[in-house]
Design a protein around this motif. Sequence first.
Motif, PDB file in Angstrom:
ATOM      1  N   LEU A 153     -21.226  66.550  -6.627  1.00  0.00           N
ATOM      2  CA  LEU A 153     -20.770  66.096  -7.941  1.00  0.00           C
ATOM      3  C   LEU A 153     -21.162  67.091  -9.029  1.00  0.00           C
ATOM      4  N   THR A 154     -20.290  67.264 -10.006  1.00  0.00           N
ATOM      5  CA  THR A 154     -20.628  68.093 -11.150  1.00  0.00           C
ATOM      6  C   THR A 154     -21.630  67.335 -12.021  1.00  0.00           C
ATOM      7  N   GLU A 155     -22.208  68.032 -12.984  1.00  0.00           N
ATOM      8  CA  GLU A 155     -23.182  67.389 -13.873  1.00  0.00           C
ATOM      9  C   GLU A 155     -22.556  66.216 -14.616  1.00  0.00           C
ATOM     10  N   ARG A 156     -21.341  66.388 -15.118  1.00  0.00           N
ATOM     11  CA  ARG A 156     -20.689  65.312 -15.865  1.00  0.00           C
ATOM     12  C   ARG A 156     -20.326  64.155 -14.940  1.00  0.00           C
ATOM     13  N   GLU A 157     -19.875  64.458 -13.728  1.00  0.00           N
ATOM     14  CA  GLU A 157     -19.559  63.392 -12.772  1.00  0.00           C
ATOM     15  C   GLU A 157     -20.810  62.604 -12.417  1.00  0.00           C
ATOM     16  N   GLY A 158     -21.944  63.319 -12.295  1.00  0.00           N
ATOM     17  CA  GLY A 158     -23.203  62.646 -12.027  1.00  0.00           C
ATOM     18  C   GLY A 158     -23.599  61.719 -13.157  1.00  0.00           C
ATOM     19  N   ASN A 170     -15.171  51.623 -18.061  1.00  0.00           N
ATOM     20  CA  ASN A 170     -14.657  52.921 -18.503  1.00  0.00           C
ATOM     21  C   ASN A 170     -14.739  53.054 -20.020  1.00  0.00           C
ATOM     22  N   ALA A 171     -14.372  51.981 -20.716  1.00  0.00           N
ATOM     23  CA  ALA A 171     -14.393  52.023 -22.182  1.00  0.00           C
ATOM     24  C   ALA A 171     -15.810  52.219 -22.704  1.00  0.00           C
ATOM     25  N   GLU A 172     -16.776  51.534 -22.083  1.00  0.00           N
ATOM     26  CA  GLU A 172     -18.167  51.660 -22.520  1.00  0.00           C
ATOM     27  C   GLU A 172     -18.718  53.055 -22.218  1.00  0.00           C
ATOM     28  N   ILE A 173     -18.325  53.609 -21.070  1.00  0.00           N
ATOM     29  CA  ILE A 173     -18.759  54.969 -20.734  1.00  0.00           C
ATOM     30  C   ILE A 173     -18.160  55.966 -21.718  1.00  0.00           C
ATOM     31  N   ALA A 174     -16.892  55.763 -22.075  1.00  0.00           N
ATOM     32  CA  ALA A 174     -16.228  56.656 -23.033  1.00  0.00           C
ATOM     33  C   ALA A 174     -16.959  56.648 -24.372  1.00  0.00           C
ATOM     34  N   GLU A 182      -9.261  58.077 -20.925  1.00  0.00           N
ATOM     35  CA  GLU A 182      -8.544  58.778 -19.857  1.00  0.00           C
ATOM     36  C   GLU A 182      -9.424  59.853 -19.223  1.00  0.00           C
ATOM     37  N   THR A 183     -10.254  60.477 -20.048  1.00  0.00           N
ATOM     38  CA  THR A 183     -11.186  61.478 -19.507  1.00  0.00           C
ATOM     39  C   THR A 183     -12.168  60.819 -18.554  1.00  0.00           C
ATOM     40  N   VAL A 184     -12.661  59.655 -18.937  1.00  0.00           N
ATOM     41  CA  VAL A 184     -13.587  58.923 -18.070  1.00  0.00           C
ATOM     42  C   VAL A 184     -12.898  58.538 -16.772  1.00  0.00           C
ATOM     43  N   VAL A 188     -14.170  59.314 -13.052  1.00  0.00           N
ATOM     44  CA  VAL A 188     -14.411  58.239 -12.082  1.00  0.00           C
ATOM     45  C   VAL A 188     -13.604  58.493 -10.814  1.00  0.00           C
ATOM     46  N   SER A 189     -12.342  58.883 -10.975  1.00  0.00           N
ATOM     47  CA  SER A 189     -11.492  59.172  -9.807  1.00  0.00           C
ATOM     48  C   SER A 189     -12.084  60.306  -8.975  1.00  0.00           C
ATOM     49  N   ALA A 190     -12.609  61.319  -9.652  1.00  0.00           N
ATOM     50  CA  ALA A 190     -13.217  62.449  -8.940  1.00  0.00           C
ATOM     51  C   ALA A 190     -14.463  62.005  -8.181  1.00  0.00           C
ATOM     52  N   VAL A 191     -15.264  61.144  -8.790  1.00  0.00           N
ATOM     53  CA  VAL A 191     -16.467  60.632  -8.134  1.00  0.00           C
ATOM     54  C   VAL A 191     -16.089  59.848  -6.880  1.00  0.00           C
TER      55      VAL A 191
END
Length: 216
Positions: A153-158, A170-174, A182-184, A188-191
């Motif tokens: 996982l990348t740092e941001r994915e982690g 997703n909204a709370e993470i954003a 959409e970025t979140v 999430v999809s990558a994770v």
Amino acid sequence: MSVSVLLVDDEPLVRTGLRAVLEAQPDITVIGEAADGAAVLPMVRSLRPDVVAMDVRMPLLDGIEATRVVLRGVPEPPRILIITTFENDQYVYEALRAGADGFLLKRARPAEIVHAVRLVAEGESLLFPAAVRSLAAEYGNSAARAAMEKAGLTEREGTVLRLMTRGMSNAEIATELMVGTETVKTHVSAVLSKLGARDRTQAVIAAYESGFVAPA
């Protein structure tokens, strides 16, 4: 968004109460009821519900095995919401590991029940982080740790995964990361892809069992 629900519980009173709460909402329809997990797969195949709200403890086929049966037996399975009396029940954790999308306490208030159904229908997970942490502490293993390391996982994915373990949407993470929803979703999809996880719940369990996030 209209949500169709299949209720599965061996207690008629519980099914009646859940039906009353859910059908009071204009966007939720209860399309069927079953008294045991053994009836779930044929009903899912015939009714195609969006969400199955299912008791974890039933006499013939419990919610754990019924979850496995549905996920194996339907190409595009419904979301599965486990209904339980105790949030720290070992059966609940086994159901989550089997592929359930979250769990709902039988003592939950009507508004919480409605929120739970809508949340999992939208593809979010519904977890009680403290309960999952305490149960996950018993399941740490080297295979999980190796799988997490291999995921890369990348740092941001982690960071996103750590926020997911806190039960954040997703909204709370954003909001937390000051980025767009959409970025979140992309992170999430990558994770999920890198971890080979079916959904957010499976990713959260992997994070705890691998030690990526400390259970304590």
